[in-house]
Design a protein around this motif. Structure first.
Motif, PDB file in Angstrom:
ATOM      1  N   ARG A 196       0.840  -1.199   0.000  1.00 46.67           N
ATOM      2  CA  ARG A 196       0.000   0.000   0.000  1.00 46.67           C
ATOM      3  C   ARG A 196       0.872   1.244   0.000  1.00 46.67           C
ATOM      4  O   ARG A 196       1.599   1.529   0.957  1.00 46.67           O
ATOM      5  N   HIS A 222      -2.243   3.155  -9.529  1.00 48.46           N
ATOM      6  CA  HIS A 222      -3.004   3.497  -8.312  1.00 48.46           C
ATOM      7  C   HIS A 222      -2.133   4.351  -7.375  1.00 48.46           C
ATOM      8  O   HIS A 222      -1.827   3.957  -6.252  1.00 48.46           O
ATOM      9  N   SER A 229      -7.829  -8.528  -6.066  1.00 49.21           N
ATOM     10  CA  SER A 229      -8.359  -7.198  -6.375  1.00 49.21           C
ATOM     11  C   SER A 229      -7.307  -6.416  -7.159  1.00 49.21           C
ATOM     12  O   SER A 229      -6.109  -6.526  -6.865  1.00 49.21           O
ATOM     13  N   HIS A 230      -7.709  -5.715  -8.170  1.00 44.84           N
ATOM     14  CA  HIS A 230      -6.825  -4.904  -9.023  1.00 44.84           C
ATOM     15  C   HIS A 230      -5.853  -5.745  -9.848  1.00 44.84           C
ATOM     16  O   HIS A 230      -4.822  -5.239 -10.325  1.00 44.84           O
ATOM     17  N   ASP A 272     -14.615   8.067  -3.459  1.00 45.43           N
ATOM     18  CA  ASP A 272     -14.210   6.974  -4.352  1.00 45.43           C
ATOM     19  C   ASP A 272     -14.921   7.228  -5.682  1.00 45.43           C
ATOM     20  O   ASP A 272     -16.045   6.791  -5.898  1.00 45.43           O
ATOM     21  N   ARG A 283       0.595  -6.194  -9.663  1.00 47.10           N
ATOM     22  CA  ARG A 283       1.273  -5.572  -8.506  1.00 47.10           C
ATOM     23  C   ARG A 283       1.770  -6.594  -7.492  1.00 47.10           C
ATOM     24  O   ARG A 283       2.536  -6.248  -6.589  1.00 47.10           O
ATOM     25  N   GLU A 324      -5.590   8.205  -9.460  1.00 50.37           N
ATOM     26  CA  GLU A 324      -5.201   6.975 -10.158  1.00 50.37           C
ATOM     27  C   GLU A 324      -5.504   7.091 -11.650  1.00 50.37           C
ATOM     28  O   GLU A 324      -6.662   7.039 -12.062  1.00 50.37           O
ATOM     29  N   VAL A 342      -9.249   7.953 -11.205  1.00 54.01           N
ATOM     30  CA  VAL A 342     -10.023   7.601 -10.006  1.00 54.01           C
ATOM     31  C   VAL A 342      -9.443   8.427  -8.860  1.00 54.01           C
ATOM     32  O   VAL A 342      -8.217   8.547  -8.743  1.00 54.01           O
ATOM     33  N   TYR A 351      -0.455   6.830  -4.827  1.00 54.24           N
ATOM     34  CA  TYR A 351      -0.715   7.423  -3.498  1.00 54.24           C
ATOM     35  C   TYR A 351       0.185   8.648  -3.350  1.00 54.24           C
ATOM     36  O   TYR A 351       1.406   8.523  -3.310  1.00 54.24           O
TER      37      TYR A 351
HETATM   38  O1  TA6 Z   1      -9.014   3.483  -5.349  1.00 49.70           O
HETATM   39  C1  TA6 Z   1     -10.117   2.828  -5.835  1.00 49.70           C
HETATM   40  C2  TA6 Z   1     -10.260   1.500  -5.118  1.00 49.70           C
HETATM   41  O2  TA6 Z   1     -10.832   0.558  -5.976  1.00 49.70           O
HETATM   42  C3  TA6 Z   1     -11.098   1.699  -3.856  1.00 49.70           C
HETATM   43  O3  TA6 Z   1     -12.422   1.263  -4.044  1.00 49.70           O
HETATM   44  C4  TA6 Z   1     -10.341   0.893  -2.791  1.00 49.70           C
HETATM   45  O4  TA6 Z   1     -10.714  -0.458  -2.836  1.00 49.70           O
HETATM   46  C5  TA6 Z   1      -8.906   1.105  -3.266  1.00 49.70           C
HETATM   47  O5  TA6 Z   1      -8.979   0.966  -4.677  1.00 49.70           O
HETATM   48  C6  TA6 Z   1      -7.873   0.244  -2.581  1.00 49.70           C
HETATM   49  O6  TA6 Z   1      -7.855  -1.028  -3.133  1.00 49.70           O
HETATM   50  P1  TA6 Z   1      -6.758  -2.070  -2.538  1.00 49.70           P
HETATM   51  O7  TA6 Z   1      -7.068  -3.386  -3.197  1.00 49.70           O
HETATM   52  O8  TA6 Z   1      -5.397  -1.562  -2.915  1.00 49.70           O
HETATM   53  O9  TA6 Z   1      -6.947  -2.057  -1.042  1.00 49.70           O
END
Ligand code: TA6
Length: 312
Positions: free
Chosen positions: A93, A188, A113-114, A231, A118, A288, A261, A190
């Motif tokens: 993160r 994504h 997720s995503h 979001d 990564r 993002e 995003v 930060y």
């Molecule tokens: O930034 C958009 C998003 O899809 C949010 O809905 C939140 O889930 C974030 O990404 C973080 O995702 P992660 O899988 O890195 O915890």
């Protein structure tokens, strides 16, 4: 006599072993070193040149830190969570995670997720020292059994990272399969900010999907402030943004990606994130950039898709 022969043979073996070890060790240009990140087992490449200091993890080819040396005082443009455990297959993160081949959750809850990019270890293919003493690093990720299990396509993804006064990322995806495929992706990112004073410019007049209410709205304000959990997906944008926040110099973002995003978990959501400590959610905003518009991207056989992101 035999003793002399033994000594000579031992010395020859030692020298041969040293030569082999040295040939196995990568030699990097000046200003580059590979090491373990802090006290973790995470392999990173550290870039330290006259323009900037940067740290890039081989996991995800993820930029963890980017400090331009012209900023006074030199300040990290990126935020990296203190709560990261840096364990295998756990997304890091902070910094600039690359979401690919899908953005957000997958319809199969067992899929990452995503996407997987990564979490995978990338190959560092090449590192060059440029005439202006900046560095260009090229990372590559190809398909393997693990990727094929969740995304049944042959591909090669190259991420080229130019560490100079600005940070330039180049995404190049090639379809090596015999069928076309769809993908979405995003950086994504930060960003290191004081959230309470943050203003995000470049979104005025654009429509956005509010992921919290699943409604589509129009942003009429000149800039976006973060005063609650946000979001939002802006599918079609101009590709130029400025993040202003006290204590840091304005962060300028330019990109040829269409979507952006904007996310911050705020109080309640951050309590559910094991790798966001205490009130650290006050210290970052995610802007993002990618291709996460409602329409996925289709890449034909042997075709290549290229996108750029520049952070100043
Ligand atoms: O930034 C958009 C998003 O899809 C949010 O809905 C939140 O889930 C974030 O990404 C973080 O995702 P992660 O899988 O890195 O915890």
């Amino acid at each position: 006599m035999w003793w002399l022969f033994y000594c000579v043979l031992t010395r020859y073996t030692q020298l041969n072993l040293i030569k082999k070890t040295r040939s196995m060790q990568k030699t990097y240009p000046i200003g580059i070193r590979q090491e373990k990140y802090l006290t973790t087992n995470l392999d990173v490449i550290v870039v330290d040149n006259q323009h900037c200091y940067a740290v890039i993890a081989l996991q995800g080819a993820q930029v963890l830190s980017f400090i331009p040396k012209k900023t006074m005082p030199p300040t990290d443009r990126l935020w990296l969570s203190r709560g990261n455990q840096y364990t295998i297959n756990k997304a890091i993160r902070g910094g600039i995670p690359l979401c690919f081949p899908w953005f957000g959750p997958h319809s199969n809850p067992n899929y990452p997720s995503h996407g997987f990019a990564r979490n995978k270890i990338w190959q560092c293919e090449d590192i060059r020292l440029e005439h202006d003493q900046s560095h260009i690093l090229k990372f590559k990720l190809g398909h393997d059994e693990e990727t094929h299990a969740v995304w049944p396509y042959k591909f090669v993804l190259e991420l080229t990272i130019h560490c100079a006064d600005t940070l330039q990322l180049d995404f190049k995806l090639t379809n090596l399969d015999t069928a076309k495929f769809d993908f979405t992706f995003a950086w994504h990112s930060y960003f290191n900010v004081d959230l309470s004073s943050t203003e995000i410019y470049g979104l005025q007049g654009l429509s956005y999907i509010d992921q919290l209410t699943n409604t589509t709205n129009l942003q009429s304000e000149q800039f976006l402030m973060i005063e609650r959990e946000v979001d939002r997906i802006y599918p079609q944008t101009h590709g130029e943004y400025v993040i202003q926040s006290k204590a840091v110099e304005p962060i300028k973002i330019t990109t040829n990606t269409e979507s952006v995003v904007v996310w911050n978990p705020w109080i309640e959501k951050s309590k559910k994130l094991s790798d966001v400590i205490d009130e650290d959610w006050k210290n970052f905003v995610c802007v993002e950039n990618g291709q996460v518009a409602t329409a996925v991207q289709t890449l034909d056989v042997n075709q290549t898709a290229s996108y750029q992101l520049n952070i100043a």
